[in-house]
Write an enzyme that holds these catalytic residues in place. Structure first.
Site, PDB file in Angstrom:
ATOM      1  N   LYS A  24       0.833  -1.217   0.000  1.00 39.12           N
ATOM      2  CA  LYS A  24       0.000   0.000   0.000  1.00 39.12           C
ATOM      3  C   LYS A  24       0.862   1.258   0.000  1.00 39.12           C
ATOM      4  O   LYS A  24       0.645   2.162  -0.796  1.00 39.12           O
ATOM      5  CB  LYS A  24      -0.901   0.001   1.245  1.00 39.12           C
ATOM      6  CG  LYS A  24      -1.544   1.346   1.538  1.00 39.12           C
ATOM      7  CD  LYS A  24      -2.442   1.308   2.745  1.00 39.12           C
ATOM      8  CE  LYS A  24      -1.793   1.552   4.085  1.00 39.12           C
ATOM      9  NZ  LYS A  24      -1.503   2.955   4.432  1.00 39.12           N
ATOM     10  N   ASN A  25       1.847   1.302   0.901  1.00 37.25           N
ATOM     11  CA  ASN A  25       2.609   2.547   1.063  1.00 37.25           C
ATOM     12  C   ASN A  25       3.672   2.750  -0.012  1.00 37.25           C
ATOM     13  O   ASN A  25       4.316   3.799  -0.058  1.00 37.25           O
ATOM     14  CB  ASN A  25       3.219   2.617   2.470  1.00 37.25           C
ATOM     15  CG  ASN A  25       2.146   2.859   3.521  1.00 37.25           C
ATOM     16  OD1 ASN A  25       1.007   3.193   3.185  1.00 37.25           O
ATOM     17  ND2 ASN A  25       2.503   2.677   4.781  1.00 37.25           N
ATOM     18  N   CYS A 120      -5.548  13.028  13.311  1.00 30.17           N
ATOM     19  CA  CYS A 120      -5.470  11.616  12.976  1.00 30.17           C
ATOM     20  C   CYS A 120      -5.344  10.840  14.277  1.00 30.17           C
ATOM     21  O   CYS A 120      -4.771  11.339  15.249  1.00 30.17           O
ATOM     22  CB  CYS A 120      -4.250  11.409  12.100  1.00 30.17           C
ATOM     23  SG  CYS A 120      -3.799   9.716  11.828  1.00 30.17           S
ATOM     24  N   ARG A 125       0.569  14.452  13.315  1.00 26.11           N
ATOM     25  CA  ARG A 125       0.890  14.316  11.890  1.00 26.11           C
ATOM     26  C   ARG A 125       1.014  15.648  11.143  1.00 26.11           C
ATOM     27  O   ARG A 125       0.218  15.966  10.249  1.00 26.11           O
ATOM     28  CB  ARG A 125      -0.098  13.370  11.199  1.00 26.11           C
ATOM     29  CG  ARG A 125      -0.127  12.021  11.881  1.00 26.11           C
ATOM     30  CD  ARG A 125      -0.769  10.962  11.074  1.00 26.11           C
ATOM     31  NE  ARG A 125       0.080  10.496   9.977  1.00 26.11           N
ATOM     32  CZ  ARG A 125      -0.222   9.461   9.210  1.00 26.11           C
ATOM     33  NH1 ARG A 125      -1.328   8.810   9.396  1.00 26.11           N
ATOM     34  NH2 ARG A 125       0.595   9.093   8.251  1.00 26.11           N
ATOM     35  N   ASP A 310       4.637   0.691  12.001  1.00 23.43           N
ATOM     36  CA  ASP A 310       3.415   0.057  11.489  1.00 23.43           C
ATOM     37  C   ASP A 310       3.318  -1.423  11.872  1.00 23.43           C
ATOM     38  O   ASP A 310       2.327  -2.086  11.549  1.00 23.43           O
ATOM     39  CB  ASP A 310       3.321   0.223   9.960  1.00 23.43           C
ATOM     40  CG  ASP A 310       3.125   1.681   9.549  1.00 23.43           C
ATOM     41  OD1 ASP A 310       2.789   2.514  10.417  1.00 23.43           O
ATOM     42  OD2 ASP A 310       3.329   1.993   8.364  1.00 23.43           O
ATOM     43  N   ARG A 402      -8.582  -0.715   4.726  1.00 18.20           N
ATOM     44  CA  ARG A 402      -7.701   0.314   4.151  1.00 18.20           C
ATOM     45  C   ARG A 402      -6.351  -0.281   3.776  1.00 18.20           C
ATOM     46  O   ARG A 402      -5.695   0.227   2.856  1.00 18.20           O
ATOM     47  CB  ARG A 402      -7.462   1.435   5.155  1.00 18.20           C
ATOM     48  CG  ARG A 402      -8.699   2.230   5.484  1.00 18.20           C
ATOM     49  CD  ARG A 402      -8.352   3.397   6.349  1.00 18.20           C
ATOM     50  NE  ARG A 402      -7.333   4.214   5.700  1.00 18.20           N
ATOM     51  CZ  ARG A 402      -6.738   5.253   6.258  1.00 18.20           C
ATOM     52  NH1 ARG A 402      -7.075   5.609   7.476  1.00 18.20           N
ATOM     53  NH2 ARG A 402      -5.824   5.941   5.622  1.00 18.20           N
TER      54      ARG A 402
HETATM   55  C1  EPZ Z   1       4.354   7.064   6.488  1.00 17.09           C
HETATM   56  O1  EPZ Z   1       3.590   8.163   6.999  1.00 17.09           O
HETATM   57  C2  EPZ Z   1       3.407   5.900   6.376  1.00 17.09           C
HETATM   58  N1  EPZ Z   1       2.351   6.249   5.421  1.00 17.09           N
HETATM   59  C3  EPZ Z   1       2.837   5.553   7.748  1.00 17.09           C
HETATM   60  O2  EPZ Z   1       2.033   4.388   7.621  1.00 17.09           O
HETATM   61  C4  EPZ Z   1       4.002   5.245   8.702  1.00 17.09           C
HETATM   62  O3  EPZ Z   1       3.521   5.034  10.006  1.00 17.09           O
HETATM   63  C5  EPZ Z   1       4.997   6.403   8.708  1.00 17.09           C
HETATM   64  O4  EPZ Z   1       5.426   6.723   7.359  1.00 17.09           O
HETATM   65  C6  EPZ Z   1       6.256   6.115   9.522  1.00 17.09           C
HETATM   66  O5  EPZ Z   1       6.900   4.969   9.012  1.00 17.09           O
HETATM   67  C7  EPZ Z   1       2.588   6.168   4.108  1.00 17.09           C
HETATM   68  O6  EPZ Z   1       3.666   5.802   3.647  1.00 17.09           O
HETATM   69  C8  EPZ Z   1       1.464   6.498   3.192  1.00 17.09           C
HETATM   70  P1  EPZ Z   1       6.435  10.464   8.406  1.00 17.09           P
HETATM   71  P2  EPZ Z   1       4.167   9.635   6.947  1.00 17.09           P
HETATM   72  O7  EPZ Z   1       6.317  11.755   7.694  1.00 17.09           O
HETATM   73  O8  EPZ Z   1       5.032   9.796   5.769  1.00 17.09           O
HETATM   74  C9  EPZ Z   1       7.040  13.748  11.884  1.00 17.09           C
HETATM   75  C10 EPZ Z   1       0.098   3.026   7.897  1.00 17.09           C
HETATM   76  O9  EPZ Z   1      -0.411   2.473   8.911  1.00 17.09           O
HETATM   77  N2  EPZ Z   1       6.749  14.736  10.829  1.00 17.09           N
HETATM   78  O10 EPZ Z   1       7.560   9.555   8.065  1.00 17.09           O
HETATM   79  O11 EPZ Z   1       3.013  10.547   7.116  1.00 17.09           O
HETATM   80  C11 EPZ Z   1       5.785  12.955  12.256  1.00 17.09           C
HETATM   81  O12 EPZ Z   1       5.018  13.636  13.226  1.00 17.09           O
HETATM   82  C12 EPZ Z   1       0.625   4.456   7.970  1.00 17.09           C
HETATM   83  O13 EPZ Z   1       0.171   2.469   6.787  1.00 17.09           O
HETATM   84  C13 EPZ Z   1       6.900  16.075  11.076  1.00 17.09           C
HETATM   85  O14 EPZ Z   1       7.267  16.480  12.189  1.00 17.09           O
HETATM   86  O15 EPZ Z   1       5.053   9.676   8.269  1.00 17.09           O
HETATM   87  C14 EPZ Z   1       6.373  11.658  12.756  1.00 17.09           C
HETATM   88  O16 EPZ Z   1       6.737  11.803  14.092  1.00 17.09           O
HETATM   89  C15 EPZ Z   1       0.281   5.115   9.273  1.00 17.09           C
HETATM   90  N3  EPZ Z   1       6.634  16.978  10.089  1.00 17.09           N
HETATM   91  C16 EPZ Z   1       7.655  11.487  11.912  1.00 17.09           C
HETATM   92  O17 EPZ Z   1       7.921  12.777  11.361  1.00 17.09           O
HETATM   93  C17 EPZ Z   1       6.225  16.568   8.839  1.00 17.09           C
HETATM   94  O18 EPZ Z   1       6.002  17.430   7.968  1.00 17.09           O
HETATM   95  C18 EPZ Z   1       7.582  10.482  10.786  1.00 17.09           C
HETATM   96  O19 EPZ Z   1       6.444  10.755   9.975  1.00 17.09           O
HETATM   97  C19 EPZ Z   1       6.091  15.200   8.584  1.00 17.09           C
HETATM   98  C20 EPZ Z   1       6.349  14.294   9.615  1.00 17.09           C
END
Ligand code: EPZ
Length: 423
Positions: A24-25, A120, A125, A310, A402
């Site tokens: 998916k991701n 969320c 997020r 995840d 999902r």
């Molecule tokens: C991706 O989300 C995945 N989604 C998530 O999977 C997964 O949990 C996550 O990466 C971490 O591995 C997809 O790939 C579609 P991040 P993403 O930006 O990209 C902080 C699932 O269950 N951050 O890597 O949104 C954030 O708060 C989902 O399939 C900022 O501070 O996650 C977090 O602590 C849930 N500012 C960390 O970075 C930003 O602008 C990592 O988040 C962006 C993120």
């Protein structure tokens, strides 16, 4: 929409074979990459999931022509023209990965409007990393009435972007935008997830010039145009880890095919440390649970190659019936322990201390009605239900759909007594 539940009669060791679907991701950013070219992008090994349907609806309203051959798991996307550069609230609020259209539309059209995703279940997020990175590439960004308004009338210009935090979709969004920027971009402290490498490989075969994907520094030479290609989506490493844990928690044995142990390096070494045997085969790997109780192991979630957040909830389910104790520390999302009270209702002994949960192993779990709060928490409760004595009913199954394709069929083929029922 009929609300559905999953009913499980637990206590049966799983045995059989499960074919892992496309990730998916990986698929979601690959679909967004179609916006970078007016030629067809053909994606194979596509999973059939609610999030993929949401992304199709989003791309469709931007003007992307979609042709889905579900029997072949193939989706063809052609963004000959993008007639609408706005991603509306109604779709974005359902799926945060919608933010992935921002970089490509801005880079191709010189403007994009994307609804702010909002809250969320698993944490705040934020998307500041995406927005600041696009500003570094020369975009002007304003937030108006709940929407991101991004403009780059003269195009984006390559530069060095240093991420303050490792972000998966942030890296993907900026890598895609940089492909159509003028000159060279460097993404420093980039995410190293397999999904990043998969996206880079697809972009390269669309004509992009990218080096370093899979390391913490990615270099992109911008191009005027990209072209179409055919690309196979990598196997889902989270589905892979989930079913490996399903075999372990039921003291069963499952052959996972269409996947690879290389996708889950830290998860596989922790499972082995807990006493689960994982043996590579020509098509995937064989998971064999220990007939004794597994040993509790400590887990800390981290960006790849660390333990995937995840898979934290699923591993915690396994730890509830291990010998000894396990300390589970979540470092990525601040609110990702919502499965804990539900597991405790099934007899688990877990106490949460800030970002850590101390799991003391109990001899067995007992079936109960439980409530799913997000995708991975739902499947954690499925695993707990498979291991528990008696009946477990999981409410709010739409979360599962999902991200897990035909979950009850795949588990049912391995002997699980699991069915979907209408409320
Ligand atoms: C991706 O989300 C995945 N989604 C998530 O999977 C997964 O949990 C996550 O990466 C971490 O591995 C997809 O790939 C579609 P991040 P993403 O930006 O990209 C902080 C699932 O269950 N951050 O890597 O949104 C954030 O708060 C989902 O399939 C900022 O501070 O996650 C977090 O602590 C849930 N500012 C960390 O970075 C930003 O602008 C990592 O988040 C962006 C993120």
């Amino acid at each position: 929409m009929t609300l559905q539940k999953i009913k499980i009669q637990g206590g049966i060791p799983l045995s059989g074979e499960i074919a892992i679907s496309g990730a998916k991701n990986a698929a979601l950013p690959l679909m967004a990459a179609a916006l970078l070219t007016d030629k067809p992008l053909v994606l194979t090994n596509m999973p059939n999931l609610a999030d993929i349907t949401s992304m199709q609806a989003l791309l469709d309203q931007h003007g992307v022509h979609l042709s889905n051959d579900a029997s072949q798991k193939t989706l063809t996307l052609t963004a000959q023209t993008i007639h609408n550069t706005t991603a509306p609230y109604d779709i974005v609020r359902k799926m945060r990965a919608s933010i992935l259209v921002l970089g490509p539309i801005l880079a191709r059209c010189g403007q994009a409007q994307v609804s702010l995703p909002g809250g969320c279940a698993i944490g705040v997020r934020p998307i500041d990393i995406h927005l600041n990175g696009l500003r570094d590439l020369g975009a002007e960004i304003e937030l108006i009435d709940g929407y991101i308004h991004a403009r780059a009338p003269n195009g984006l210009s390559g530069t060095t972007i240093t991420f303050p935090v490792v972000s998966v979709t942030g890296t993907e969004n900026l890598m895609m935008a940089a492909c159509l920027a003028k000159g060279e971009s460097r993404l420093v402290n980039a995410a190293r997830e397999p999904e990043i490498i998969d996206l880079a490989n697809c972009l390269i075969s669309m004509g992009a010039e990218i080096t370093g994907a899979g390391t913490d520094t990615i270099t992109i030479q911008g191009k005027k145009h990209l072209t179409g290609t055919t690309h196979r989506v990598i196997p889902d490493r989270i589905e892979t880890g989930t079913y490996a844990m399903a075999a372990a928690i039921t003291k069963g044995s499952i052959h996972l095919t269409n996947t690879s142990l290389n996708l889950i390096p830290t998860v596989s070494s922790l499972l082995q440390k807990a006493g689960v045997s994982l043996v590579e085969t020509s098509t995937g790997f064989q998971v064999q649970a220990s007939q004794e109780s597994h040993q509790g192991v400590d887990i800390m979630t981290e960006p790849f190659p660390g333990f995937a957040t995840d898979l934290q909830a699923q591993m915690m389910a396994l730890m509830t019936i291990c010998q000894g104790a396990s300390l589970v520390t979540e470092t990525i999302w601040e609110n990702r322990f919502m499965h804990v009270p539900e597991l405790c209702r099934m007899g688990a002994n877990i106490t949460v201390h800030g970002p850590s949960a101390l799991v003391r192993g109990v001899p067995q779990l007992n079936g109960a009605p439980v409530m799913a709060t997000d995708l991975r928490a739902s499947v954690c409760l499925v695993l707990a239900g498979l291991a528990a004595e008696g009946e477990t009913i999981i409410n709010r199954v739409y979360h599962l759909d999902r991200g897990y394709e035909r979950v009850e069929d795949k588990l049912g083929m391995c002997g699980a007594r699991i069915e979907r029922i209408d409320e």
